[in-house]
Design a protein around this motif. Structure first.
Motif, mmCIF file in Angstrom:
data_model
loop_
_atom_site.group_PDB
_atom_site.id
_atom_site.type_symbol
_atom_site.label_atom_id
_atom_site.label_comp_id
_atom_site.label_asym_id
_atom_site.label_seq_id
_atom_site.Cartn_x
_atom_site.Cartn_y
_atom_site.Cartn_z
ATOM 1 N N GLU A 1 0.830 -1.206 0.000
ATOM 2 C CA GLU A 1 0.000 0.000 0.000
ATOM 3 C C GLU A 1 0.864 1.254 0.000
ATOM 4 O OE1 GLU A 1 -2.859 -2.404 3.058
ATOM 5 O OE2 GLU A 1 -0.823 -1.682 3.371
ATOM 6 N N CYS B 1 -2.779 0.197 -3.851
ATOM 7 C CA CYS B 1 -2.343 -1.109 -3.352
ATOM 8 C C CYS B 1 -2.030 -1.987 -4.556
ATOM 9 C CB CYS B 1 -3.426 -1.734 -2.497
ATOM 10 S SG CYS B 1 -3.094 -3.448 -2.024
ATOM 11 N N TRP C 1 -10.767 -2.251 0.535
ATOM 12 C CA TRP C 1 -10.089 -1.480 1.566
ATOM 13 C C TRP C 1 -10.862 -1.598 2.875
ATOM 14 C CZ3 TRP C 1 -5.390 0.701 0.908
ATOM 15 C CH2 TRP C 1 -4.933 0.873 -0.403
ATOM 16 N N CYS D 1 -5.363 -2.896 2.703
ATOM 17 C CA CYS D 1 -5.785 -3.450 1.431
ATOM 18 C C CYS D 1 -6.039 -4.949 1.593
ATOM 19 C CB CYS D 1 -4.685 -3.204 0.399
ATOM 20 S SG CYS D 1 -4.933 -3.990 -1.189
ATOM 21 N N GLY E 1 -2.538 -6.301 3.033
ATOM 22 C CA GLY E 1 -1.381 -5.431 3.041
ATOM 23 C C GLY E 1 -0.967 -5.104 4.460
#
Length: 121
Positions: free
Chosen positions: A6, A22, A36, A95, A112
């Protein structure tokens, strides 16, 4: 191995804008939904927005009309354009992507590392 990286977080004044990105990388065969999530201190992680591989999007009520999610399938990247930011949008943003690796039978969710968004004057 699959990685989601990200970028784009930071400090912004109320009413301002930020764009999060991302990018997915690794031995990816296909990517289904991407999305998200965010988590504020002392609160549970919540869905902010999600988008299917075909481009259909859904949003949390709290961000409808202010945030826009999009994706570039060729770049394996999902974006979150955040406008009219409010202090209550302050959180770590994560993410998420549902990915099938080349050797997988089924797809799995990947996350992420998170990027901080702080909305403050």
């Amino acid at each position: 191995q699959v990685q989601l990286v990200e970028s784009g977080g930071g400090l912004v004044q109320p009413g301002g804008s930020l764009r999060l990105s991302c990018a997915a990388s690794g031995s990816i065969f296909s990517i289904n939904a991407m999305g998200w999530y965010r988590q504020a201190p002392g609160k549970q992680r919540e869905l902010v927005a999600a988008i299917t591989s075909g481009g259909s999007a859904n949003y949390a009520d709290s961000v409808k009309g202010r945030f826009t999610i999009s994706r570039d399938n060729a770049k394996k990247t999902v974006y979150l354009q955040m406008n009219s930011l409010k202090p209550e949008d302050t959180a770590a943003y994560y993410c998420n992507a549902n990915i099938k690796r080349r050797w997988d039978t089924l797809s799995s969710d990947y996350w992420g590392q998170g990027t901080q968004v702080t909305v403050s004057s």
